[in-house]
Design a protein around this motif. Structure first.
Motif, PDB file in Angstrom:
ATOM      1  N   ARG A   1      14.829  10.763   4.014  1.00 15.81           N
ATOM      2  CA  ARG A   1      13.911  10.015   4.848  1.00 15.81           C
ATOM      3  C   ARG A   1      13.749   8.588   4.332  1.00 15.81           C
ATOM      4  NH1 ARG A   1       8.489  12.916   6.430  1.00 15.81           N
ATOM      5  NH2 ARG A   1       8.527  11.061   7.743  1.00 15.81           N
TER       6      ARG A   1
ATOM      7  N   GLN B   1       2.418  12.397  11.546  1.00 10.38           N
ATOM      8  CA  GLN B   1       3.354  11.406  12.039  1.00 10.38           C
ATOM      9  C   GLN B   1       2.996  10.021  11.507  1.00 10.38           C
ATOM     10  OE1 GLN B   1       6.063  12.188  13.839  1.00 10.38           O
ATOM     11  NE2 GLN B   1       5.464  14.354  13.751  1.00 10.38           N
ATOM     12  N   ASP B   2       4.024   9.187  11.415  1.00 11.38           N
ATOM     13  CA  ASP B   2       3.794   7.822  10.963  1.00 11.38           C
ATOM     14  C   ASP B   2       2.875   7.076  11.921  1.00 11.38           C
ATOM     15  OD1 ASP B   2       5.393   8.257   8.797  1.00 11.38           O
ATOM     16  OD2 ASP B   2       7.195   7.382   9.706  1.00 11.38           O
ATOM     17  N   GLN B   3       2.984   7.372  13.204  1.00  7.18           N
ATOM     18  CA  GLN B   3       2.130   6.718  14.181  1.00  7.18           C
ATOM     19  C   GLN B   3       0.656   7.058  13.940  1.00  7.18           C
ATOM     20  OE1 GLN B   3       4.823   8.449  14.816  1.00  7.18           O
ATOM     21  NE2 GLN B   3       6.274   7.062  15.869  1.00  7.18           N
TER      22      GLN B   3
ATOM     23  N   GLU C   1       1.175   7.785   0.296  1.00  6.42           N
ATOM     24  CA  GLU C   1       1.882   8.731   1.157  1.00  6.42           C
ATOM     25  C   GLU C   1       3.080   8.070   1.832  1.00  6.42           C
ATOM     26  OE1 GLU C   1       3.154  11.955   3.328  1.00  6.42           O
ATOM     27  OE2 GLU C   1       1.905  11.817   1.545  1.00  6.42           O
ATOM     28  N   GLN C   2       2.897   6.833   2.276  1.00  3.79           N
ATOM     29  CA  GLN C   2       4.021   6.144   2.909  1.00  3.79           C
ATOM     30  C   GLN C   2       5.141   5.873   1.900  1.00  3.79           C
ATOM     31  OE1 GLN C   2       1.803   2.847   4.617  1.00  3.79           O
ATOM     32  NE2 GLN C   2       2.053   3.718   6.681  1.00  3.79           N
TER      33      GLN C   2
ATOM     34  N   LEU D   1      -0.703   7.693  11.012  1.00  7.11           N
ATOM     35  CA  LEU D   1      -1.140   6.923   9.854  1.00  7.11           C
ATOM     36  C   LEU D   1      -1.482   5.488  10.256  1.00  7.11           C
ATOM     37  CD1 LEU D   1       1.400   8.111   7.121  1.00  7.11           C
ATOM     38  CD2 LEU D   1      -0.959   8.866   7.458  1.00  7.11           C
TER      39      LEU D   1
ATOM     40  N   GLN E   1      -3.149   6.152   1.774  1.00  3.52           N
ATOM     41  CA  GLN E   1      -2.095   6.088   2.793  1.00  3.52           C
ATOM     42  C   GLN E   1      -0.857   5.375   2.254  1.00  3.52           C
ATOM     43  OE1 GLN E   1      -3.340   4.796   6.709  1.00  3.52           O
ATOM     44  NE2 GLN E   1      -1.330   3.895   7.138  1.00  3.52           N
TER      45      GLN E   1
ATOM     46  N   ARG F   1       7.032   9.079   1.391  1.00  3.19           N
ATOM     47  CA  ARG F   1       7.934   9.341   2.499  1.00  3.19           C
ATOM     48  C   ARG F   1       9.163   8.423   2.444  1.00  3.19           C
ATOM     49  NH1 ARG F   1       4.053  10.268   7.866  1.00  3.19           N
ATOM     50  NH2 ARG F   1       2.727  11.887   6.940  1.00  3.19           N
TER      51      ARG F   1
END
Length: 245
Positions: A233, A122-124, A223-224, A126, A220, A227
């Motif tokens: 998305r 989940q984004d949270q 990855e973000q 990260l 990170q 996404r």
């Protein structure tokens, strides 16, 4: 000894002549020159033996005095202060915040917080990991500064101890005092090396945490970005109310 024998014989002859020329009414004294000379020689030998014994006793007394000096303990000891300084440094290292000097704890952190960003997380999660890594870096920097402050604070105490130990060494009265002063100087040097090691370890820990944070942040970020660019998305515009009526 020949001189003593000559003196004894001469004295005996002189006494014999004096006795022979004395008044006829004086009582005749029987004198044995050989016996007298032998007695003089015996007394001389005994006196020489006594002198030798006195000299021997004086030498033994001096040896005992030197031994006492060599066995005299150094009146100054820096052991307690050295132990106190090392304990303070060790306590600071043991109080390291968050990721401390523990292999299991480090392995666990790098398998979770510093692990590569999961493509299914989940984004949270990260964001939470990024926040934790930042907090770890700040804690590492704070711990490094605290250790450095202790090391700098020990400099004045170490300087005073070194001066006292050098003075004690120069004024040592025997081998034991000089050896003890040298051992304490080595102990002081070991304590200074321990402080230096602690400072280097704390600084290295802070730098490593900061480097690990940057590496994890880069992973990170990738990855973000993935996404964000993924179909379905991506960015979705929405109305944002900036001011309340």
């Amino acid at each position: 000894m020949t001189g003593l024998r000559h003196i004894a014989v001469t004295s005996a002859v002189a006494i014999a002549i004096a006795s022979a020329t004395s008044s006829s009414s004086a009582q005749l004294i029987v004198f044995d020159p050989n016996n007298y000379a032998q007695n003089v020689l015996t007394a001389a030998r005994e006196l020489q033996q006594i002198n030798n014994q006195i000299t021997s006793l004086q030498n033994q007394a001096q040896i005992l005095i030197n031994q006492a000096r060599n066995l005299a303990s150094l009146p100054y000891s820096s052991l307690q202060q050295l132990e106190h300084s090392m304990q303070r440094t060790q306590q600071l290292l043991a109080q390291a915040q968050r990721i401390a000097y523990d292999i299991k704890q480090i392995d666990q952190a790098f398998s979770t917080t510093y692990a590569p960003a999961s493509t299914s997380g989940q984004d949270q999660a990260l964001v939470a990991n990024a926040q934790t890594r930042w907090q770890n870096s700040v804690a590492g920097l704070q711990d490094a500064l605290r250790v450095q402050a202790i090391v700098v604070g020990n400099l004045d105490a170490n300087r005073a101890q070194m001066s006292a130990l050098i003075s004690s060494s120069q004024g040592a009265t025997g081998a034991l005092q000089a050896s003890q002063a040298g051992n304490q100087l080595l102990g002081l040097q070991a304590q200074q090396l321990a402080d230096l090691t602690a400072a280097v370890a704390a600084q290295g820990r802070a730098q490593n945490l900061e480097t690990a944070q940057r590496v994890a942040a880069q992973d990170q970020g990738r990855e973000q970005l993935r996404r964000f660019l993924a179909p379905g998305r991506g960015y979705q515009p929405s109305n944002v109310q900036m001011f309340h009526q």
